[in-house]
Design an enzyme around this catalytic site. Structure first.
Site, PDB file in Angstrom:
ATOM      1  N   ASP A 113      -5.317  -1.014   3.334  1.00 38.59           N
ATOM      2  CA  ASP A 113      -4.293  -1.470   4.278  1.00 38.59           C
ATOM      3  C   ASP A 113      -3.946  -2.913   3.932  1.00 38.59           C
ATOM      4  OD1 ASP A 113      -2.565  -1.516   6.485  1.00 38.59           O
ATOM      5  OD2 ASP A 113      -4.107  -2.418   7.743  1.00 38.59           O
ATOM      6  N   THR A 114      -2.671  -3.143   3.653  1.00 39.78           N
ATOM      7  CA  THR A 114      -2.209  -4.504   3.377  1.00 39.78           C
ATOM      8  C   THR A 114      -1.352  -4.986   4.544  1.00 39.78           C
ATOM      9  OG1 THR A 114      -0.263  -3.664   2.199  1.00 39.78           O
ATOM     10  CG2 THR A 114      -2.245  -4.133   0.897  1.00 39.78           C
ATOM     11  N   ARG A 116       1.014   7.106   0.016  1.00 35.00           N
ATOM     12  CA  ARG A 116       0.293   6.169   0.887  1.00 35.00           C
ATOM     13  C   ARG A 116      -1.123   6.074   0.341  1.00 35.00           C
ATOM     14  NH1 ARG A 116      -2.226   2.890   2.960  1.00 35.00           N
ATOM     15  NH2 ARG A 116      -2.059   2.014   5.044  1.00 35.00           N
ATOM     16  N   ASP A 131       0.804  -1.227   0.000  1.00 33.70           N
ATOM     17  CA  ASP A 131       0.000   0.000   0.000  1.00 33.70           C
ATOM     18  C   ASP A 131       0.841   1.283   0.000  1.00 33.70           C
ATOM     19  OD1 ASP A 131       0.937   0.200   2.658  1.00 33.70           O
ATOM     20  OD2 ASP A 131      -0.809  -0.841   3.428  1.00 33.70           O
ATOM     21  N   ARG A 187       3.666  11.897   3.784  1.00 34.84           N
ATOM     22  CA  ARG A 187       3.375  11.123   2.584  1.00 34.84           C
ATOM     23  C   ARG A 187       2.104  11.638   1.917  1.00 34.84           C
ATOM     24  NH1 ARG A 187       3.489   5.176   5.189  1.00 34.84           N
ATOM     25  NH2 ARG A 187       1.900   6.223   6.447  1.00 34.84           N
ATOM     26  N   GLU A 236       1.645  -6.167   6.988  1.00 36.43           N
ATOM     27  CA  GLU A 236       2.983  -5.592   7.110  1.00 36.43           C
ATOM     28  C   GLU A 236       4.060  -6.566   6.629  1.00 36.43           C
ATOM     29  OE1 GLU A 236       3.802  -2.642   7.800  1.00 36.43           O
ATOM     30  OE2 GLU A 236       1.916  -1.832   8.533  1.00 36.43           O
TER      31      GLU A 236
END
Length: 345
Positions: free
Chosen positions: A161-162, A156, A142, A206, A164
């Site tokens: 949300d992927t 970002r 992501d 970001r 970690e």
């Protein structure tokens, strides 16, 4: 009107020309008559030229030529438009053929439609959405780096949300590597559209943006494959409903992050809930072989203590009745009668 002045000038030219010749014969001043005649001729010539340029036939001819050119240009434009329409029609027919081919392959293999088909738009094609940028590096599923307006920017992705893979405080989470690999295959070196959200940046500086690949967002591609979930909800949620529909495809099939019960949660900003089961380490106890006890050894006899005496008189001071042969003080020379008893009385 101009023609009238031209006729007057021609008549004056003739009259004064004749008058000039008469003056020559009469030997009068003829120069004045010739000058007037020349001036009249010039006036006639000028009027005739101007009138010729305004000839109705010539004007009509010019207009007809202009109209002809316009018709030719219009016909060329129509031909180009027709060619363009033919190309578009051919493109549509090719797309319909490709879709029908993919559908037939899916029906024969029995695989899910979204798993068998290719992405709707190739990643190499530039997007018409947002600012054009080139992907220079993929951080994870992501987060990417792009060259935007000649500047390196960290993007970002909004509403995605992927798991970690690069957080030093967390282990690599399930499907994190898959999401990163998919991002590298789809985005690396490609031109994408960066559509910045209503809140441009996060606390890390970001850019918060939707990433467009052709006419589709990269976020939708990830959500459909189950490699991420809707989260990271800043104040721009304009595409959240659309992302939920893409996410439902993976949820309903139970693939990716939705294949682990309790692992992913919709619109949750606190990461993934997964703890790897600790395997109990079983220490194998070595089998001890029975130790064989050694056979009991007889107790060693105490070493004899030797006592020495010079003679029986000396021995009798200690042993008045003498000693047997088993005694340490026994000496054969003191056993004169050989009865195994020395220095007896």
């Amino acid at each position: 009107m101009l023609m009238f002045f031209g006729i007057i000038g021609f008549l004056l030219f003739i009259v004064f020309l004749v008058k000039g010749f008469i003056s020559i014969f009469r030997k009068k001043n003829f120069k004045k008559d010739f000058m007037i005649s020349l001036t009249s001729f010039i006036l006639f010539a000028v009027m005739a030229t101007i009138d010729g340029s305004n000839d109705p036939k010539e004007v009509a001819k010019d207009k007809e030529q202009v109209a002809t050119n316009e018709v030719k240009e219009d016909s060329k434009t129509e031909e180009k438009q027709a060619d363009k329409e033919k190309e578009q029609q051919a493109t549509k027919e090719e797309d319909s053929k490709e879709v029908s081919t993919n559908d037939s392959k899916e029906s024969s293999t029995g695989e899910p439609k979204d798993a068998a088909k290719k992405e709707d738009v190739k990643a190499s094609s530039a997007s018409s959405h947002g600012e054009q940028a080139t992907v220079t590096r993929v951080v994870d599923g992501d987060t990417i780096h792009v060259s935007l307006k000649g500047k390196d920017e960290t993007i970002r992705m909004l509403l995605l949300d992927t798991p970690e893979t690069v957080d030093p405080n967390k282990p690599v989470e399930p499907f994190g590597k898959d999401a990163s690999n998919f991002a590298k295959q789809t985005l690396s070196g490609k031109t994408v559209g960066i559509q910045v959200g209503s809140e441009p940046r996060d606390k890390y500086g970001r850019l918060l943006a939707y990433v467009w690949v052709g006419n589709r967002t990269y976020q939708e591609m990830v959500l459909e494959k189950g490699l991420g979930r809707t989260a990271y909800l800043y104040n721009d949620t304009s595409m959240l409903d659309q992302f939920h529909k893409a996410q439902d495809v993976a949820k309903n099939q139970g693939i990716g992050v939705w294949s682990i019960p309790g692992y992913a949660h919709v619109d949750h900003n606190h990461g993934y809930h997964y703890q790897e089961e600790k395997k109990e380490e079983t220490v194998e106890t070595p089998v001890q072989k029975p130790v064989q006890k050694p056979a009991p050894q007889p107790a060693p006899e105490p070493a004899p203590t030797t006592e020495f005496f010079q003679n029986c008189t000396d021995m009798r001071t200690v042993y008045p009745n003498g000693v047997p042969s088993s005694h340490p003080a026994y000496q054969a020379k003191m056993d004169r009668d050989k009865d195994n008893f020395a220095c007896e009385r």
